[in-house]
Design a protein around this motif. Structure first.
Motif, PDB file in Angstrom:
ATOM      1  N   THR A 141       0.857  -1.194   0.000  1.00  0.00           N
ATOM      2  CA  THR A 141       0.000   0.000   0.000  1.00  0.00           C
ATOM      3  C   THR A 141       0.886   1.234   0.000  1.00  0.00           C
ATOM      4  O   THR A 141       1.774   1.360   0.865  1.00  0.00           O
ATOM      5  CB  THR A 141      -0.875   0.008   1.271  1.00  0.00           C
ATOM      6  OG1 THR A 141      -1.423  -1.296   1.438  1.00  0.00           O
ATOM      7  CG2 THR A 141      -1.992   1.021   1.147  1.00  0.00           C
ATOM      8  N   LEU A 142       0.637   2.107  -0.972  1.00  0.00           N
ATOM      9  CA  LEU A 142       1.468   3.314  -1.077  1.00  0.00           C
ATOM     10  C   LEU A 142       1.093   4.277   0.042  1.00  0.00           C
ATOM     11  O   LEU A 142      -0.086   4.581   0.247  1.00  0.00           O
ATOM     12  CB  LEU A 142       1.266   3.960  -2.445  1.00  0.00           C
ATOM     13  CG  LEU A 142       2.280   5.028  -2.841  1.00  0.00           C
ATOM     14  CD1 LEU A 142       3.711   4.497  -2.823  1.00  0.00           C
ATOM     15  CD2 LEU A 142       1.958   5.589  -4.220  1.00  0.00           C
ATOM     16  N   ASP A 143       2.133   4.704   0.755  1.00  0.00           N
ATOM     17  CA  ASP A 143       1.909   5.631   1.872  1.00  0.00           C
ATOM     18  C   ASP A 143       2.991   6.688   1.747  1.00  0.00           C
ATOM     19  O   ASP A 143       4.128   6.471   2.167  1.00  0.00           O
ATOM     20  CB  ASP A 143       2.024   4.831   3.190  1.00  0.00           C
ATOM     21  CG  ASP A 143       1.874   5.737   4.410  1.00  0.00           C
ATOM     22  OD1 ASP A 143       1.468   6.903   4.232  1.00  0.00           O
ATOM     23  OD2 ASP A 143       2.187   5.263   5.524  1.00  0.00           O
ATOM     24  N   GLY A 144       2.634   7.841   1.134  1.00  0.00           N
ATOM     25  CA  GLY A 144       3.637   8.873   0.870  1.00  0.00           C
ATOM     26  C   GLY A 144       4.588   8.397  -0.212  1.00  0.00           C
ATOM     27  O   GLY A 144       4.141   8.013  -1.297  1.00  0.00           O
ATOM     28  N   ASP A 145       5.891   8.392   0.097  1.00  0.00           N
ATOM     29  CA  ASP A 145       6.837   7.968  -0.945  1.00  0.00           C
ATOM     30  C   ASP A 145       7.369   6.569  -0.683  1.00  0.00           C
ATOM     31  O   ASP A 145       8.439   6.213  -1.145  1.00  0.00           O
ATOM     32  CB  ASP A 145       7.982   8.980  -1.084  1.00  0.00           C
ATOM     33  CG  ASP A 145       8.668   9.224   0.241  1.00  0.00           C
ATOM     34  OD1 ASP A 145       8.296   8.543   1.231  1.00  0.00           O
ATOM     35  OD2 ASP A 145       9.571  10.083   0.285  1.00  0.00           O
ATOM     36  N   SER A 146       6.615   5.783   0.078  1.00  0.00           N
ATOM     37  CA  SER A 146       7.018   4.378   0.223  1.00  0.00           C
ATOM     38  C   SER A 146       5.792   3.476   0.345  1.00  0.00           C
ATOM     39  O   SER A 146       4.684   3.934   0.638  1.00  0.00           O
ATOM     40  CB  SER A 146       7.942   4.208   1.439  1.00  0.00           C
ATOM     41  OG  SER A 146       7.231   4.482   2.613  1.00  0.00           O
ATOM     42  N   TYR A 147       6.049   2.196   0.038  1.00  0.00           N
ATOM     43  CA  TYR A 147       4.987   1.194   0.186  1.00  0.00           C
ATOM     44  C   TYR A 147       5.120   0.518   1.538  1.00  0.00           C
ATOM     45  O   TYR A 147       6.221   0.368   2.057  1.00  0.00           O
ATOM     46  CB  TYR A 147       5.121   0.109  -0.902  1.00  0.00           C
ATOM     47  CG  TYR A 147       4.686   0.543  -2.278  1.00  0.00           C
ATOM     48  CD1 TYR A 147       3.345   0.446  -2.661  1.00  0.00           C
ATOM     49  CD2 TYR A 147       5.621   1.021  -3.198  1.00  0.00           C
ATOM     50  CE1 TYR A 147       2.949   0.829  -3.942  1.00  0.00           C
ATOM     51  CE2 TYR A 147       5.235   1.410  -4.465  1.00  0.00           C
ATOM     52  CZ  TYR A 147       3.897   1.315  -4.841  1.00  0.00           C
ATOM     53  OH  TYR A 147       3.512   1.698  -6.104  1.00  0.00           O
ATOM     54  N   ARG A 148       3.960   0.091   2.065  1.00  0.00           N
ATOM     55  CA  ARG A 148       3.945  -0.804   3.231  1.00  0.00           C
ATOM     56  C   ARG A 148       3.603  -2.183   2.699  1.00  0.00           C
ATOM     57  O   ARG A 148       2.558  -2.359   2.054  1.00  0.00           O
ATOM     58  CB  ARG A 148       2.856  -0.391   4.240  1.00  0.00           C
ATOM     59  CG  ARG A 148       3.159   0.849   4.991  1.00  0.00           C
ATOM     60  CD  ARG A 148       3.677   0.512   6.403  1.00  0.00           C
ATOM     61  NE  ARG A 148       4.497   1.627   6.839  1.00  0.00           N
ATOM     62  CZ  ARG A 148       5.673   1.506   7.439  1.00  0.00           C
ATOM     63  NH1 ARG A 148       6.168   0.307   7.677  1.00  0.00           N
ATOM     64  NH2 ARG A 148       6.351   2.558   7.806  1.00  0.00           N
ATOM     65  N   GLY A 216       4.646  -5.301   7.497  1.00  0.00           N
ATOM     66  CA  GLY A 216       4.732  -3.844   7.411  1.00  0.00           C
ATOM     67  C   GLY A 216       6.090  -3.359   6.940  1.00  0.00           C
ATOM     68  O   GLY A 216       6.582  -2.334   7.411  1.00  0.00           O
ATOM     69  N   VAL A 217       6.673  -4.078   6.001  1.00  0.00           N
ATOM     70  CA  VAL A 217       8.000  -3.695   5.489  1.00  0.00           C
ATOM     71  C   VAL A 217       7.879  -2.423   4.648  1.00  0.00           C
ATOM     72  O   VAL A 217       7.013  -2.327   3.764  1.00  0.00           O
ATOM     73  CB  VAL A 217       8.600  -4.835   4.645  1.00  0.00           C
ATOM     74  CG1 VAL A 217       9.914  -4.389   4.009  1.00  0.00           C
ATOM     75  CG2 VAL A 217       8.806  -6.082   5.494  1.00  0.00           C
ATOM     76  N   SER A 218       8.721  -1.458   4.946  1.00  0.00           N
ATOM     77  CA  SER A 218       8.702  -0.207   4.203  1.00  0.00           C
ATOM     78  C   SER A 218       9.607  -0.331   2.972  1.00  0.00           C
ATOM     79  O   SER A 218      10.781  -0.668   3.097  1.00  0.00           O
ATOM     80  CB  SER A 218       9.199   0.927   5.107  1.00  0.00           C
ATOM     81  OG  SER A 218       9.308   2.110   4.345  1.00  0.00           O
ATOM     82  N   VAL A 219       9.015  -0.103   1.787  1.00  0.00           N
ATOM     83  CA  VAL A 219       9.770  -0.211   0.540  1.00  0.00           C
ATOM     84  C   VAL A 219       9.669   1.121  -0.201  1.00  0.00           C
ATOM     85  O   VAL A 219       8.558   1.571  -0.501  1.00  0.00           O
ATOM     86  CB  VAL A 219       9.193  -1.340  -0.356  1.00  0.00           C
ATOM     87  CG1 VAL A 219      10.024  -1.494  -1.618  1.00  0.00           C
ATOM     88  CG2 VAL A 219       9.090  -2.651   0.406  1.00  0.00           C
ATOM     89  N   PRO A 220      10.789   1.775  -0.478  1.00  0.00           N
ATOM     90  CA  PRO A 220      10.726   3.058  -1.192  1.00  0.00           C
ATOM     91  C   PRO A 220       9.975   2.909  -2.521  1.00  0.00           C
ATOM     92  O   PRO A 220      10.167   1.897  -3.221  1.00  0.00           O
ATOM     93  CB  PRO A 220      12.201   3.401  -1.445  1.00  0.00           C
ATOM     94  CG  PRO A 220      12.974   2.570  -0.475  1.00  0.00           C
ATOM     95  CD  PRO A 220      12.163   1.346  -0.204  1.00  0.00           C
ATOM     96  N   ALA A 221       9.145   3.880  -2.838  1.00  0.00           N
ATOM     97  CA  ALA A 221       8.380   3.813  -4.102  1.00  0.00           C
ATOM     98  C   ALA A 221       9.328   3.718  -5.291  1.00  0.00           C
ATOM     99  O   ALA A 221       8.985   3.144  -6.327  1.00  0.00           O
ATOM    100  CB  ALA A 221       7.474   5.031  -4.224  1.00  0.00           C
ATOM    101  N   GLY A 222      10.536   4.262  -5.125  1.00  0.00           N
ATOM    102  CA  GLY A 222      11.535   4.196  -6.198  1.00  0.00           C
ATOM    103  C   GLY A 222      12.027   2.782  -6.462  1.00  0.00           C
ATOM    104  O   GLY A 222      12.762   2.543  -7.426  1.00  0.00           O
ATOM    105  N   ASN A 223      11.660   1.822  -5.613  1.00  0.00           N
ATOM    106  CA  ASN A 223      12.056   0.433  -5.831  1.00  0.00           C
ATOM    107  C   ASN A 223      11.020  -0.345  -6.635  1.00  0.00           C
ATOM    108  O   ASN A 223      11.177  -1.539  -6.830  1.00  0.00           O
ATOM    109  CB  ASN A 223      12.268  -0.287  -4.493  1.00  0.00           C
ATOM    110  CG  ASN A 223      13.586   0.083  -3.846  1.00  0.00           C
ATOM    111  OD1 ASN A 223      14.184   1.095  -4.199  1.00  0.00           O
ATOM    112  ND2 ASN A 223      14.036  -0.725  -2.909  1.00  0.00           N
ATOM    113  N   ARG A 224       9.939   0.359  -7.051  1.00  0.00           N
ATOM    114  CA  ARG A 224       8.947  -0.326  -7.890  1.00  0.00           C
ATOM    115  C   ARG A 224       9.456  -0.360  -9.326  1.00  0.00           C
ATOM    116  O   ARG A 224       9.852   0.670  -9.879  1.00  0.00           O
ATOM    117  CB  ARG A 224       7.591   0.395  -7.828  1.00  0.00           C
ATOM    118  CG  ARG A 224       6.482  -0.424  -8.481  1.00  0.00           C
ATOM    119  CD  ARG A 224       5.225   0.407  -8.704  1.00  0.00           C
ATOM    120  NE  ARG A 224       5.482   1.482  -9.654  1.00  0.00           N
ATOM    121  CZ  ARG A 224       5.223   2.776  -9.426  1.00  0.00           C
ATOM    122  NH1 ARG A 224       4.665   3.161  -8.295  1.00  0.00           N
ATOM    123  NH2 ARG A 224       5.506   3.684 -10.343  1.00  0.00           N
TER     124      ARG A 224
END
Lengths: 384, 255
Positions: A141-148, A216-224
């Motif tokens: 789930t996108l939350d700001g500039d990262s995914y959960r 709940g791993v935080s993944v930067p949106a730039g890693n998509r």
């Protein structure tokens, strides 16, 4: 029509075989037994650029294709050291990032694939979504500039030795059908909230299987990789290389088994003549050799179609099926040829059983391939 | 570096019934004993910080397969002499051809294997040195270049000699003294575009009567099967094999 490999491809085959023979099956078996990795072999192949033959030249790779990568995988497997992570890291992950990644993503990851220094695992399978990717429940789930990222993947190869995992996650659902809209995320293996658990399996291989939990791993949106929701199409693009490389691994194992078996059958005498002169021994080995060569040809065709930009789905599936069947048959007959010695650790055959047997199931089962061929090749009604 | 391309030693060899020479019509591969010289040459260039390895070979039918492998390892270019008139060459004839090819340009050091894996005469490199008018040092296990002079550790039965000689020179490299590199994938792909020149004996200004079968001074007059080796003594280990091995060695007065 030309069935002759180029000078460069033949030279690549020879060079990889020479390196492989220096290590051999004994090295692979010892690493598996000791719970260690084939790091020395991997690193040597990587330094020579063989693990990155399919990575674009601009990022330090060999600039060639899946044909060449399959040659490398087959030749190493043919000395009795099948490198399972070649199917995952350079074949799936590097292919997807090279094809769908942004410029900065390519600069970040492809040089590591080119040298083999970066190992990336690939996570698609879930406890409740095996071959049915529409049911994937691991959700980002996108939350700001990262995914959960939350969910569970299982039967993921090599998580313990990978720096990152390319995860197929649900980033949305089709409002009408409820089917998953998927995206591909590169997740650092050491991210907080990511844990993994070894799944013990009867495969004598240095590479291990894992269940991976994302809490709940935080993944930067730039890693998509690529655009959101386009994951299924991307995944399909990476699956043909996966199948072709699996066929190459299986072909290599089959060659290894037949080489051992024929060497033994030429030497071993029970009465006055070598056992290989008895048709009860020679004919099953000859049958296995024919089926193996047919599978290799189909794998080469699939690789050629893929590298030529043609649809490779049917050929890659057929190659995976044929090579999986041919490898286990060759290995079984090699064991039979050795009599009791076939089960002895010293002869290095029975310990390959788990890996050869696996290649009939993974990365896509024989039955799913038959479904595919029934539907797409023969025009029969879809069975599921 | 002199590179010989030979029939695959793993395949059964055949002799021409009329000349009793080795049949070389099929595909040829690089003689493995040349790998050490190629590696030695590449290491010397790395140490010197410049220069290049040029391959020189003589083979029938324009064969370049074995040269591609050495180019992929890192050699800069190759010269192949291929001419129907060279069929039946003896060692001296080969040396004449290679000397003519080498003399076409400047050279600092000529490397060769101590002997080929198919012919085993081991005489060609010293003949080559004589024809080139330079010193020859055989059985090198270590080679260093210091300005215009060469230092060679030369393998002997008892150990090794330290030999110094001026450059240019011909040096034969003992198999196994260096670890030949594998061609990298980039090396393999680059080999195709490296210069590979094929010359005839006319290009080298050689007279057909002086080389090949016509100029050969060696003739194979007879060939005999090697005597079969006697069967060894088998010791079955029933817990006392080590004692039997010790007794055997004591009988030979080796221990």
């Amino acid at each position: 029509m030309n069935f002759q490999e180029s000078d460069e491809q033949l030279m690549l085959r020879n060079a990889v075989a020479t390196i492989g023979q220096r290590y051999g099956h004994a090295y692979y078996a010892e690493k598996a037994r000791e719970g260690e990795k084939t790091n020395e072999l991997w690193a040597e192949l990587g330094r020579a650029g063989y693990l990155g033959v399919n990575v674009p030249e601009a990022y330090g790779g060999g600039g060639m294709g899946i044909t060449e990568l399959a040659i490398v995988a087959e030749e190493v497997a043919a000395v009795g050291a099948p490198l399972l992570l070649m199917v995952v890291s350079p074949a799936i992950c590097a292919t997807l990032i090279a094809h769908f990644g942004s410029e900065s993503q390519k600069e970040r990851w492809l040089p590591g694939f080119a040298t083999g220094e970066l190992k990336m695992a690939f996570a698609i399978t879930e406890p409740d979504a095996g071959s049915n990717s529409h049911h994937i429940s691991t959700t980002a789930t996108l939350d700001g500039d990262s995914y959960r990222l939350g969910g569970t993947k299982y039967y993921i190869s090599g998580v313990d030795e990978a720096a990152a995992i390319l995860v197929v996650a649900r980033t949305g659902s089709d409002p009408d059908t409820g089917q998953a809209r998927l995206s591909l995320l590169v997740v650092d293996r050491d991210s907080p909230g990511l844990t993994y658990q070894h799944i013990p399996v009867e495969i004598r291989a240095p590479e291990k299987q894992f269940t991976v939990f994302f809490d709940g791993v935080s993944v930067p949106a730039g890693n998509r990789i690529g655009s959101e929701g386009d994951g299924l199409r991307q995944v399909f693009f990476g699956l043909n290389p996966e199948r072709i490389l699996s066929a190459a691994l299986a072909s290599g194992i089959g060659r290894y088994a037949l080489e051992r078996a024929s060497a033994y059958a030429r030497e071993r005498k029970v009465w006055s003549t070598p056992i290989g002169s008895h048709q009860g021994i020679s004919h099953p080995l000859a049958t296995a050799a024919i089926e193996l060569e047919c599978a290799r040809l189909m794998a080469q065709k699939a690789a050629w179609r893929y590298d030529s930009g043609l649809d490779a789905g049917e050929a890659a599936n057929m190659a995976k099926y044929a090579a999986g069947e041919a490898a286990i048959k060759a290995l079984d007959q090699a064991i039979q040829t050795h009599g009791g010695n076939g089960m002895a650790i010293e002869y290095g055959l029975a310990d390959m059983w788990g890996m050869a047997r696996l290649l009939r199931i993974a990365p896509v089962s024989r039955e799913m391939i038959l479904n595919f061929v029934a539907q797409h090749t023969l025009g029969l009604p879809k069975s599921y | 570096m002199c590179v010989k391309q030979i029939p695959d030693p793993a395949a059964p060899a055949a002799l021409d019934p009329s000349t009793r020479n080795l049949v070389r019509d099929g595909k040829l591969i690089m003689d493995e004993s040349d790998l050490y010289g190629v590696e030695m040459g590449l290491q010397l260039i790395d140490a010197a910080g410049g220069g290049e390895v040029t391959l020189v070979s003589m083979a029938p039918n324009g064969e370049t397969n074995g040269l591609r492998n050495a180019l992929a390892m890192g050699a800069a270019k190759a010269v192949l002499v291929s001419d129907p008139a060279l069929a039946g060459s003896d060692a001296l004839g080969t040396a004449k051809v290679l000397a003519a090819a080498i003399r076409r340009g400047p050279f600092d050091l000529v490397l060769a294997a101590t002997e080929s894996t198919d012919g085993y005469t081991g005489t060609m490199p010293v003949q080559l040195a004589e024809l080139l008018g330079v010193p020859s040092v055989t059985f090198a296990k270590k080679v260093t270049v210091d300005g215009a002079s060469l230092k060679v550790d030369r393998q002997t039965e008892a150990g090794y000699d330290e030999v110094a000689c001026p450059l240019p020179a011909v040096v034969t490299v003992t198999a196994g003294v260096v670890e030949p590199r594998f061609p990298s994938f980039k090396g393999i792909m680059a080999a195709k575009s490296k210069p590979l020149e094929t010359l005839s004996i006319a290009d080298l200004g050689l007279d057909a009567a002086s080389v090949g079968g016509a100029g050969a001074r060696e003739e194979v007059v007879d060939v005999q099967q090697a005597e079969a080796r006697q069967a060894g003594q088998l010791v079955t280990d029933e817990g006392d094999a080590h004692e039997k091995v010790i007794a055997f060695l004591e009988d030979l007065k080796l221990i």
